[in-house]
Design an enzyme around this catalytic site. Structure first.
Site, PDB file in Angstrom:
ATOM      1  N   ASP A   1       0.480  -0.557   0.284  1.00  0.00           N
ATOM      2  CA  ASP A   1       0.192   0.106   0.172  1.00  0.00           C
ATOM      3  C   ASP A   1       1.332   1.208  -0.017  1.00  0.00           C
ATOM      4  O   ASP A   1       1.403   1.348   1.292  1.00  0.00           O
ATOM      5  CB  ASP A   1      -0.959   0.375   0.995  1.00  0.00           C
ATOM      6  CG  ASP A   1      -1.830   1.580   1.482  1.00  0.00           C
ATOM      7  OD1 ASP A   1      -1.743   2.082   0.438  1.00  0.00           O
ATOM      8  OD2 ASP A   1      -1.775   1.958   2.841  1.00  0.00           O
TER       9      ASP A   1
ATOM     10  N   ASP B   1      -4.506   4.267   2.380  1.00  0.00           N
ATOM     11  CA  ASP B   1      -4.816   3.787   2.443  1.00  0.00           C
ATOM     12  C   ASP B   1      -5.548   2.276   3.479  1.00  0.00           C
ATOM     13  O   ASP B   1      -6.914   1.996   3.181  1.00  0.00           O
ATOM     14  CB  ASP B   1      -5.768   3.853   1.044  1.00  0.00           C
ATOM     15  CG  ASP B   1      -5.830   3.073   0.427  1.00  0.00           C
ATOM     16  OD1 ASP B   1      -5.465   2.466   1.075  1.00  0.00           O
ATOM     17  OD2 ASP B   1      -6.873   3.630  -0.888  1.00  0.00           O
TER      18      ASP B   1
ATOM     19  N   ASP C   1      -5.290 -10.099 -15.385  1.00  0.00           N
ATOM     20  CA  ASP C   1      -6.140 -11.067 -15.648  1.00  0.00           C
ATOM     21  C   ASP C   1      -8.159 -11.231 -16.532  1.00  0.00           C
ATOM     22  O   ASP C   1      -7.868  -9.626 -16.774  1.00  0.00           O
ATOM     23  CB  ASP C   1      -6.906 -11.154 -14.025  1.00  0.00           C
ATOM     24  CG  ASP C   1      -7.031 -12.402 -13.047  1.00  0.00           C
ATOM     25  OD1 ASP C   1      -8.260 -13.314 -14.584  1.00  0.00           O
ATOM     26  OD2 ASP C   1      -6.666 -12.711 -12.486  1.00  0.00           O
TER      27      ASP C   1
ATOM     28  N   ASP D   1     -10.043 -15.916 -16.238  1.00  0.00           N
ATOM     29  CA  ASP D   1     -10.348 -16.505 -15.222  1.00  0.00           C
ATOM     30  C   ASP D   1     -11.828 -17.300 -15.239  1.00  0.00           C
ATOM     31  O   ASP D   1     -12.440 -17.366 -16.557  1.00  0.00           O
ATOM     32  CB  ASP D   1     -11.347 -15.342 -13.995  1.00  0.00           C
ATOM     33  CG  ASP D   1     -12.109 -15.677 -13.339  1.00  0.00           C
ATOM     34  OD1 ASP D   1     -11.195 -16.210 -12.199  1.00  0.00           O
ATOM     35  OD2 ASP D   1     -13.466 -15.577 -13.097  1.00  0.00           O
TER      36      ASP D   1
ATOM     37  N   GLU E   1      -7.709 -20.705 -16.091  1.00  0.00           N
ATOM     38  CA  GLU E   1      -7.721 -21.379 -15.097  1.00  0.00           C
ATOM     39  C   GLU E   1      -9.699 -22.332 -14.859  1.00  0.00           C
ATOM     40  O   GLU E   1     -10.412 -22.028 -15.669  1.00  0.00           O
ATOM     41  CB  GLU E   1      -8.524 -20.218 -14.368  1.00  0.00           C
ATOM     42  CG  GLU E   1      -8.853 -20.857 -12.754  1.00  0.00           C
ATOM     43  CD  GLU E   1     -10.037 -19.558 -11.928  1.00  0.00           C
ATOM     44  OE1 GLU E   1      -9.977 -20.107 -10.562  1.00  0.00           O
ATOM     45  OE2 GLU E   1     -10.651 -19.623 -12.856  1.00  0.00           O
TER      46      GLU E   1
ATOM     47  N   HIS F   1      -4.214 -16.466  -4.775  1.00  0.00           N
ATOM     48  CA  HIS F   1      -5.286 -16.280  -4.109  1.00  0.00           C
ATOM     49  C   HIS F   1      -6.669 -16.836  -3.531  1.00  0.00           C
ATOM     50  O   HIS F   1      -7.459 -16.235  -2.739  1.00  0.00           O
ATOM     51  CB  HIS F   1      -5.281 -14.291  -4.820  1.00  0.00           C
ATOM     52  CG  HIS F   1      -7.021 -15.216  -6.375  1.00  0.00           C
ATOM     53  ND1 HIS F   1      -5.846 -15.672  -6.937  1.00  0.00           N
ATOM     54  CD2 HIS F   1      -7.724 -14.770  -6.490  1.00  0.00           C
ATOM     55  CE1 HIS F   1      -7.131 -15.771  -8.066  1.00  0.00           C
ATOM     56  NE2 HIS F   1      -8.470 -15.284  -7.137  1.00  0.00           N
ATOM     57  N   ASP F   2      -6.651 -17.924  -4.410  1.00  0.00           N
ATOM     58  CA  ASP F   2      -8.140 -18.618  -4.360  1.00  0.00           C
ATOM     59  C   ASP F   2      -7.622 -19.856  -2.417  1.00  0.00           C
ATOM     60  O   ASP F   2      -8.309 -20.809  -2.333  1.00  0.00           O
ATOM     61  CB  ASP F   2      -8.836 -19.242  -4.730  1.00  0.00           C
ATOM     62  CG  ASP F   2      -9.718 -18.455  -6.058  1.00  0.00           C
ATOM     63  OD1 ASP F   2      -9.433 -17.206  -5.357  1.00  0.00           O
ATOM     64  OD2 ASP F   2      -9.258 -18.428  -7.258  1.00  0.00           O
TER      65      ASP F   2
HETATM   66  O1  TEU Z   1     -11.653 -19.110  -9.403  1.00  0.00           O
HETATM   67  C1  TEU Z   1     -12.555 -19.878  -9.492  1.00  0.00           C
HETATM   68  C2  TEU Z   1     -13.492 -21.138  -9.248  1.00  0.00           C
HETATM   69  O2  TEU Z   1     -13.858 -22.174  -9.411  1.00  0.00           O
HETATM   70  C3  TEU Z   1     -12.126 -21.088  -7.236  1.00  0.00           C
HETATM   71  O3  TEU Z   1     -11.273 -21.383  -7.624  1.00  0.00           O
HETATM   72  C4  TEU Z   1     -12.836 -20.264  -6.539  1.00  0.00           C
HETATM   73  O4  TEU Z   1     -11.751 -19.729  -5.791  1.00  0.00           O
HETATM   74  C5  TEU Z   1     -13.412 -21.562  -5.016  1.00  0.00           C
HETATM   75  O5  TEU Z   1     -13.358 -22.365  -5.692  1.00  0.00           O
HETATM   76  C6  TEU Z   1     -14.593 -21.260  -5.026  1.00  0.00           C
HETATM   77  O6  TEU Z   1     -15.057 -21.849  -4.392  1.00  0.00           O
HETATM   78  C7  TEU Z   1     -11.955 -17.940  -9.732  1.00  0.00           C
HETATM   79  C8  TEU Z   1     -10.944 -16.345  -8.785  1.00  0.00           C
HETATM   80  O7  TEU Z   1      -9.789 -16.898  -9.092  1.00  0.00           O
HETATM   81  C9  TEU Z   1     -11.619 -16.287  -8.012  1.00  0.00           C
HETATM   82  O8  TEU Z   1     -11.322 -15.344  -6.844  1.00  0.00           O
HETATM   83  C10 TEU Z   1     -13.358 -15.810  -8.511  1.00  0.00           C
HETATM   84  O9  TEU Z   1     -13.721 -15.443  -6.986  1.00  0.00           O
HETATM   85  C11 TEU Z   1     -13.796 -16.456  -9.508  1.00  0.00           C
HETATM   86  O10 TEU Z   1     -13.474 -17.555 -10.053  1.00  0.00           O
HETATM   87  C12 TEU Z   1     -15.047 -15.676  -9.860  1.00  0.00           C
HETATM   88  O11 TEU Z   1     -14.388 -14.554 -10.065  1.00  0.00           O
END
Ligand code: TEU
Length: 588
Positions: free
Chosen positions: A46, A50, A123, A224, A283, A356-357
Site C-alpha cells: 500500500d 489507505d 487477469d 478466469d 483457469e 489468491h484462492d
Molecule cells: O476462481 C474460480 C474458482 O472456481 C475457485 O478457484 C474459487 O475461488 C473457489 O473455488 C470458489 O469456491 C476464480 C477466481 O480465481 C476467484 O478469485 C473468483 O472469485 C472466481 O473465479 C469468480 O471470478
C-alpha cells in the site's frame, strides 16, 4: 504463445517424426523455462496509506521481483469494480479502479516490469461481469433490450428459479429481477452475472477488449474460469441431492460443448498473426487430463497451459468446500505424478501450490510448525519446481508466508465465507465445525498483507490494513530473508535460476523412481533430457527416511538442498533425508 513457434502446425509427415513432434521439442516455447509470480494487488503493498495495496505499491517493489528472478507477473484484477469479489466483478474492462490508482500508474508499472525483462499477464474475467457493468445495466433494463441476450435471462419455473444449480458462493445461481420478472444466471456472486458466450456479439466485444490490452503492450492473459464459458444447451437440472435445495451442477457448465471452438476462435481473433511473445493460461476447475491436453496442445492453438484443480481439491468434499478432511497419504503426490505423465507428450502443465484462492503452500502442503517451517517451505518448493511445467509463485510464498490464525467467523471478509456462514446459520448448521474447515481452506489465508519487514503493519502500509497482518511478521518477512544465505527466499531464487541454467529442468521428461511408491512421504523422481539428468528426492514428513534411488546416481552433483551441510557428491546406498529435507542432484 508465440505466433511463429507454438501455433504453427508441424510440417513433418512421417509417423516417427510426428510422434516426436510436440512443438516444444522442435522449438521450445519461451515460457517453458519461465517462472510466473502472481500479485494480488490489494494485499501486495500500500503506497497511498489507505490500508489497501495499489499499483504504486507494486512499482515500489519491482526490485524484489527482479531479485527473485521471475519472468512474468500475473496481476489479479485492477479494473474498475464494485469489489464484491475483490475485483473479479468488473464494471469497466478498460479502466483502472481508483482503489489501485490510475491508467498512468498502470503504464508506469508496465514499463517498470519491461525494463527489468519481466512480462505482464493480465487477469481476464469474462465468464461474468459485474452487475454494474454498462452491458448488464443495459441488458437488465427491459426484455427487449438489444443486450438482453448478452446474459442468461430465463422465466421462472413454477414461480421459482429456472433450475436447481447452486452458486459457488452459496444459494441458487439465479437471481430474480423484479422489474422484468425474469431470473439471471450467476455461477458466482449475485453481483457477477454470467455473460452469454453463445452470442457472437459478446465474443467480439471481449476479443476487441483483449486486443486493446495487447495494443497497450501487455504480454498475455490468465483467464478466469475460462472452461465455464460454454453451458450445456437448455441449462437442465443437475441430478438432485438429498437434503439440498441447490446442487453442484459442474458437469452442466464446465468444459461444455463449444469450449474448444470458443478458445480456438479467441486465439484466431486475438493472437494469430500478432507479432510478439505471449502467454495464456486458462483457469479450468475440474478439468481432466484428457481435456487439459486438448486445451494446451500447441498444434490446436487454444491455450498455452491450464491451472488444473485436482491436487487442491483432495482435502474437501466436492459438495462442500469447507468440509475438511486430510487427503489420504500419498494422494497429492499420486495426483501430481499423474498430471506429469498425462501431459508428458503433448500439452503443458502449470505448476502451483497456492494462489489468491487457496491456503498458503507451507501450511497446507508443508509443515508450519516453527521447527519445520523453514525446511518444509523449501522442500515443497523443490518438489514443485523440479517438475515439468511452468511454476507459479504466489506473493509471499517466496518467503514461506503461512495461513493466518483466524479465530471467529467475524474475522473473515471473503464473500465466499460470508455467504457460506449466512446460509449455514439460516439452516441452523453447526458453525464451530464449519469453522474448522474454513480456517484451513478460506481464501482469506492467502490475502493477508505481504510481510515486507518487521516494522508496523509489516511494512505493507502505514495504517491498519484491510485484512490483518499475520503476527509472525515479526520474524517472517522479506527483509529478514533477501540476501540471507539458506533463507526460503534464496531457495526460491536458486530454483528459478536453475530452471534457466538447466534445460533438463524445463524440458526433460518426468519419471517417478520406483522406491518412491513404498513411502507416501517420499517424493523421488527424475528428469531426463538427452545425457542430462536431474534427481529430486524429498521427505514430506517429520520422520527421517532413507531413499533407494538405484546405483546410477552415484557421483551425481548436489545442485540444491534444503539443508546447509550436505555432501556435494552422492555416494552409494540409499539417500538419507532428515525430516522435511529435500535435495536436487544433477548428472551432466
Ligand atoms: O476462481 C474460480 C474458482 O472456481 C475457485 O478457484 C474459487 O475461488 C473457489 O473455488 C470458489 O469456491 C476464480 C477466481 O480465481 C476467484 O478469485 C473468483 O472469485 C472466481 O473465479 C469468480 O471470478
Amino acid at each position: 504463445m508465440t505466433t511463429e513457434t507454438s501455433t504453427t502446425t508441424s510440417t513433418t509427415t512421417t509417423t516417427e517424426q510426428t510422434a516426436a513432434s510436440t512443438a516444444y521439442q522442435m522449438e521450445p516455447a519461451w515460457w517453458t523455462n519461465s517462472v510466473v509470480y502472481q500479485i494480488y494487488p490489494r494485499s501486495f503493498a500500500d503506497a497511498n496509506g489507505d490500508g489497501m495495496g495499489d499499483l504504486r505499491g507494486i512499482i515500489n517493489h519491482l526490485d524484489h521481483l527482479a531479485e527473485l528472478g521471475v519472468d512474468v507477473v500475473w496481476l489479479s484484477p485492477i479494473y474498475r469494480s464494485p469489489q464484491a469479489d475483490n475485483g473479479y466483478d468488473i464494471s469497466d474492462y478498460q479502466d483502472i479502479d481508483p482503489l489501485f490508482g490510475t491508467m498512468a500508474d498502470f503504464e508506469e508499472l508496465l514499463t517498470g516490469l519491461h525494463d527489468r525483462g519481466i512480462k505482464l499477464m493480465m487477469d481476464l474475467v469474462v465468464n461474468h461481469t459485474s452487475d454494474e457493468h454498462p452491458w448488464f445495466v443495459e441488458s437488465r433494463s427491459s426484455t427487449t433490450s438489444p443486450k438482453r441476450d448478452w446474459y442468461y435471462w430465463r422465466d421462472p419455473r413454477d414461480g421459482r428459479e429456472p433450475n436447481n444449480w447452486g452458486s459457488f458462493f452459496s444459494g441458487s445461481t439465479w437471481q430474480l429481477d423484479e422489474a422484468t420478472g425474469q431470473y439471471y444466471l450467476h455461477l458466482f456472486d449475485v453481483k457477477q452475472p454470467d455473460l452469454n458466450w453463445e452470442n457472437p456479439e459478446v465474443r467480439e466485444a471481449v476479443y476487441a477488449m483483449m486486443r486493446w490490452w495487447l495494443d497497450k503492450g501487455v504480454d498475455g492473459f490468465r483467464m478466469d474460469v475460462i472452461n465455464f464459458l460454454s453451458k450445456v444447451d437448455g441449462l437442465p437440472d443437475a441430478p438432485p441431492v438429498e437434503g439440498r435445495e441447490f446442487v453442484n451442477a459442474f458437469a452442466l457448465y464446465a468444459d461444455g460443448p463449444r469450449m474448444h471452438e470458443f478458445l480456438a476462435e479467441m486465439h484466431r481473433e486475438v493472437f494469430a498473426g500478432r507479432p510478439g511473445q505471449f502467454i495464456t493460461v486458462g483457469e479450468t476447475p475440474g478439468v481432466t487430463t484428457q481435456e487439459a491436453v486438448l486445451y494446451t496442445d500447441p498444434r490446436r492453438a487454444e491455450l498455452d497451459m491450464v491451472f488444473q484443480f485436482e491436487h487442491v481439491g483432495l482435502d474437501q468434499l466436492p459438495t462442500d468446500k469447507f468440509a475438511y478432511a486430510a487427503p489420504a497419504p500419498g494422494a497429492v503426490k499420486a495426483s501430481l505424478y499423474r498430471w506429469q505423465t498425462a501431459l508428458g507428450q503433448a500439452g503443458w502443465n502449470s505448476l502451483y501450490w497456492d494462489n489468491h484462492d487457496q491456503p498458503r503452500a507451507v501450511s497446507r502442503f508443508g509443515d508450519d510448525d516453527p521447527q519445520w517451517w523453514e525446511t518444509s517451505a523449501k522442500t515443497v518448493a523443490t518438489i514443485l519446481h523440479g517438475m515439468r511445467g511452468t511454476p507459479y509463485v504466489y506473493q509471499g510464498e517466496e518467503i514461506g508466508m503461512t495461513n493466518y490464525p483466524f479465530a471467529t467467523g467475524a474475522d473473515f471478509q471473503d464473500v465466499e465465507v460470508v455467504n457460506y456462514l449466512a446460509s449455514l446459520r439460516a439452516r441452523g448448521g453447526d458453525e464451530e465445525t464449519a469453522l474448522t474447515g474454513i480456517r484451513k481452506i478460506s481464501r482469506d489465508n492467502a490475502r493477508t498483507p505481504v510481510q515486507w519487514d518487521s516494522g508496523p503493519y509489516a511494512g505493507f502500509s502505514s495504517v491498519s490494513p484491510w485484512l490483518p497482518v499475520n503476527p509472525n511478521a515479526s520474524w517472517l518477512n522479506a527483509a529478514a530473508q533477501v540476501g540471507e544465505s539458506g533463507s526460503v527466499f534464496e531457495h526460491y531464487k536458486s530454483l528459478i535460476a536453475l530452471r534457466k541454467s538447466l534445460p533438463v529442468l524445463a524440458l526433460g521428461s518426468f519419471e517417478a523412481i520406483e522406491s518412491d511408491a513404498a513411502n507416501p512421504a517420499v517424493w523421488a523422481y527424475t528428469r531426463t533430457l538427452g545425457e542430462s539428468r536431474v534427481l529430486v528426492v524429498a521427505n514430506a514428513g517429520r520422520e527421517p527416511v532413507a531413499v533407494d534411488v538405484g546405483e546410477d546416481w552415484v557421483g551425481a552433483r548436489l545442485v540444491l538442498g534444503s539443508g546447509l551441510d550436505v555432501e556435494p557428491v552422492l555416494g552409494a546406498g540409499p539417500v538419507p533425508l532428515a525430516g522435511w529435507e529435500s535435495r536436487m542432484y544433477l548428472i551432466k
